[in-house]
Each structure stands twice: as structure tokens, then as C-alpha cells.
Design a protein around this motif. Structure first.
Motif, short mmCIF file in Angstrom:
data_model
loop_
_atom_site.label_atom_id
_atom_site.label_comp_id
_atom_site.label_asym_id
_atom_site.label_seq_id
_atom_site.Cartn_x
_atom_site.Cartn_y
_atom_site.Cartn_z
N ILE A 1 0.93 -1.02 0.56
CA ILE A 1 -0.30 -0.09 0.00
C ILE A 1 1.12 1.09 0.26
N ASP A 2 0.76 2.20 -0.87
CA ASP A 2 1.10 3.61 -0.83
C ASP A 2 0.60 4.58 0.63
N ASP B 1 -2.03 6.17 -0.64
CA ASP B 1 -3.52 6.07 -0.31
C ASP B 1 -3.89 5.72 1.46
N ASP C 1 -5.18 9.04 2.43
CA ASP C 1 -6.46 9.14 2.33
C ASP C 1 -7.58 8.70 3.07
N TRP C 2 -7.61 7.02 3.22
CA TRP C 2 -7.68 6.22 3.70
C TRP C 2 -8.29 7.03 5.04
#
Length: 77
Positions: A4-5, A8, A11-12
């Protein structure tokens, strides 16, 4: 293993933040929260002085009765 970046992930987290905060506030206990930091040394001295003066005042007013060496009676207001 899933990769996972970090953008990301960020953002989550931001997208779920309001729901989590709302849930935490709903589940928050109504009990008094406890002190999490130690008292300031000056505050400790002041509180000691105040409690000693309160004890001496109660002695003068006859609210404290010494029943034996280790047993006292303190009449509360």
C-alpha cells in the motif's frame, strides 16, 4: 502480502476519521477523567499548606476528637 502506498493510507484515514471520532464520542464514558500529568511542585506545597491549615482549624473548632493514639473522629460539615 499486500502493498500500500502511504498516500493511499493517508486518504483512507482521512475518509474514515469523522466516523471514528463520532464513534469514540458516543462510547466515551461519563466518569470523571483522571489526572494524566504530575502536579507542579509549587502546587503540591500549596495544597499541603491548605490541608494543614484546614486540619488545625478543625482541631480548634473541636471537630476532631482523638479517641486513641491511632483512632480519631473527624466531624464533617
Amino acid at each position: 502480502m499486500k502493498e500500500i502506498d502511504f498516500s493511499d493510507l493517508n486518504d483512507w484515514i482521512q475518509s474514515n476519521k469523522q466516523d471514528v471520532e463520532r464513534q469514540l464520542l458516543q462510547e466515551k464514558s461519563e466518569q470523571r477523567t483522571f489526572r494524566t500529568r504530575p502536579r507542579d511542585p509549587d502546587e503540591i506545597k500549596i495544597l499541603d499548606i491548605l490541608s494543614k491549615k484546614k486540619w488545625e482549624k478543625a482541631e480548634q473548632e473541636g471537630k476532631i476528637k482523638y479517641l486513641s493514639e491511632r483512632v480519631w473522629y473527624y466531624e464533617l460539615d
